[in-house]
Scaffold this active site. Sequence first.
Site, PDB file in Angstrom:
ATOM      1  N   HIS A 198       0.862  -1.181   0.000  1.00 34.13           N
ATOM      2  CA  HIS A 198       0.000   0.000   0.000  1.00 34.13           C
ATOM      3  C   HIS A 198       0.897   1.229   0.000  1.00 34.13           C
ATOM      4  O   HIS A 198       1.872   1.287   0.750  1.00 34.13           O
ATOM      5  CB  HIS A 198      -0.891  -0.026   1.246  1.00 34.13           C
ATOM      6  CG  HIS A 198      -2.023   0.940   1.212  1.00 34.13           C
ATOM      7  ND1 HIS A 198      -1.833   2.297   1.304  1.00 34.13           N
ATOM      8  CD2 HIS A 198      -3.364   0.757   1.106  1.00 34.13           C
ATOM      9  CE1 HIS A 198      -3.014   2.898   1.258  1.00 34.13           C
ATOM     10  NE2 HIS A 198      -3.958   1.989   1.136  1.00 34.13           N
ATOM     11  N   ARG A 245      -6.722  10.299   0.161  1.00 30.89           N
ATOM     12  CA  ARG A 245      -6.566  10.787  -1.226  1.00 30.89           C
ATOM     13  C   ARG A 245      -7.922  10.915  -1.906  1.00 30.89           C
ATOM     14  O   ARG A 245      -8.144  11.803  -2.714  1.00 30.89           O
ATOM     15  CB  ARG A 245      -5.622   9.850  -1.993  1.00 30.89           C
ATOM     16  CG  ARG A 245      -4.168  10.059  -1.596  1.00 30.89           C
ATOM     17  CD  ARG A 245      -3.262   8.976  -2.156  1.00 30.89           C
ATOM     18  NE  ARG A 245      -3.356   7.752  -1.388  1.00 30.89           N
ATOM     19  CZ  ARG A 245      -3.297   6.525  -1.898  1.00 30.89           C
ATOM     20  NH1 ARG A 245      -3.152   6.361  -3.194  1.00 30.89           N
ATOM     21  NH2 ARG A 245      -3.377   5.458  -1.126  1.00 30.89           N
TER      22      ARG A 245
END
Length: 608
Positions: free
Chosen positions: A236, A256
């Site tokens: 990740h 995000r």
Amino acid sequence: MPDYQTHEHDVLVIGAGGAGLRAAIEASAAGAKVGMICKSLLGKAHTVMAEGGIAAALANVDERDNWKVHFADTMRGGQYLNNWRMAELHAKEAPDRVRELEAWGAVFDRTEDGKILQRNFGGHRYPRLAHVGDRTGLEMIRTLQDHGVHQGIDVHMEHTVVTLLKDGDRISGALAYDRDRGRFKVFKAKAVVLATGGVGRAYRITSNSWEYTGDGHALAYAAGAELIDMEFLQFHPTGMVWPPSVQGILVTEGVRGEGGILLNKEGKRFMFGDIPDNYKAQTAKDPEEGWRYCQGDKNANRPPELLTRDHVARCIVREIKEGRGSPHGGVFLDISWIKEKIKDSVAHIQRKLPSMYHQFKQLADIDITQEPMEVGPTTHYVMGGIRVDADTQMSGVPGLFACGECAAGINGANRLGGNSLSDLLVLGKRAGEFAAQYAKEHPAGQVSEEQITVATQVALAPFERGATTGGSAEGPYQIQHDLQNLMQDNVGIVRREDEMQRALDGLAGLWERAGRVAVYGHREYNPGWHTALDLVNLLTVSEAITRSALERTESRGAHFRDDYPDKDAAFGKVNIVTNRQPDGTMQLRREPIPEMPDYLKQIIEEMK
Ligand SMILES: Cc1cc2nc3c(=O)[nH]c(=O)nc-3n(C[C@H](O)[C@H](O)[C@H](O)COP(=O)(O)OP(=O)(O)OC[C@H]3O[C@@H](n4cnc5c(N)ncnc54)[C@H](O)[C@@H]3O)c2cc1C
């Protein structure tokens, strides 16, 4: 003869995360007598940590979404190595599974007109993740558990399965020990469902909990099932990097999705400089468009921070390697900048990302509403796992099923965020349904006393060595630590033949040390013993990852080779399959992926 208690079930589910719970509920609803075993307390499985959401084409926020777009996104994200049938079932059935969860009591965040709210996530064309703030896993586990306890499922908490029991070729049960008292228990079952999660604890930096030691992968492999795609391990892009005590803890992609941007130490938004060709048409041309996308503008394309995880992770590594990283070896992730756009940005961030706000405040003394976070890649999810049939989830061992993160196929070379929680629901349900059917159609197999005797002797051997070596033999912790360093340093995000060869040599040495490992004290509350038993699983999955990564001499999805940086079309048509030979050695082969039917090919073509 070893002393043990015996329990009998039609279907035994090993694992109480989202996949195990959903399987157990379905098997029980089909009339099977169901037992469920888990290493931790019920409600504490890894699924509880899931943050961002469940991917399902409900089309609540963008009416253009449907199963076909979700299917095409999943296949593109997986670089077309996915099991297309699983991806199809997943995309088609996920909306019903989410609505069912809601009917069972899950309280999702809402749109203004009262529907389940959906958020943006990497690689998903439209806002698709049903969520509860950034605590979706907690709500999912709570709901499944509440529903499950009323189904009459027998739950055996704080038990670890050490061996699957077989009658000839077919499964007949499992041997476990209870972690507090160290007593053995035999679970006889007509069908067994593995739902044991992932493998992240084979690496030094990981977002995964202590439970992720690859148990299901190793149990299935030892029982004769095949593993596939083990080279595909997801790093990740955003884990915490500082202070050292929190290194690897996840920073959800939701940051995000809400508009967070990635910056290097020069303050440059570097993701705009590297957009893969097959995503160019779907990516924002400038920051303004990216922001509009995060605000729900249907005419805007996603910002490059929301490209797939494999790509974002590699871009971050490049910035760090080329000297443009943050002070503690990461890059900056900034959500505080949205104060330029939103009036009450502090309350907005605290409401949208409550866990992230508290995580950084409490663990790193950073106020994310005011300053950027430092982030870097962390070992997160294994796309590879137990090979199962797409429709039934049965492995190659009759009566042995697998679902959730320990099973493989749906994600191909890279998983899209949010697709795990929906996979747990869709394929977990299927595993439970078909395990119950198998149990109905087959009488119980025999459980052999000899198998139990051998398995208990193997499990207790570290105590024998502890007693006979007078305290001089090596304990398990250093071996585990050395393994994590070996894998982190040699089979990480960027891979090379010489380093992976070094890892294989290192693994041979670690296997040998694990064979001599000793534990001291007695069986009750002995974490040293638990760790000694974990070593075999960790070593098995590490060897499978390394050998598969050596075999795939190309770069694709989450697997990046410095010495073979390009895709090789021939590898785009095969899975790497791993199995155990009768002499105990690991064997690999390349197996062609079955041809996709025309109606699915057409969908992919239309969505390009
Ligand atoms: C921090 C974090 C956030 C995430 N956020 C998201 C997200 O927003 N959306 C998304 O789709 N995915 C997310 N993921 C991934 C997702 O959470 C996992 O892939 C998923 O929860 C795995 O579920 P599972 O049911 O397969 O396994 P788990 O939930 O891990 O359950 C495994 C179970 O197996 C048991 N077990 C293991 N070995 C044994 C054994 N030997 N004997 C007995 N029991 C055993 C364990 O005790 C546990 O009960 C996230 C992951 C992390 C780490």
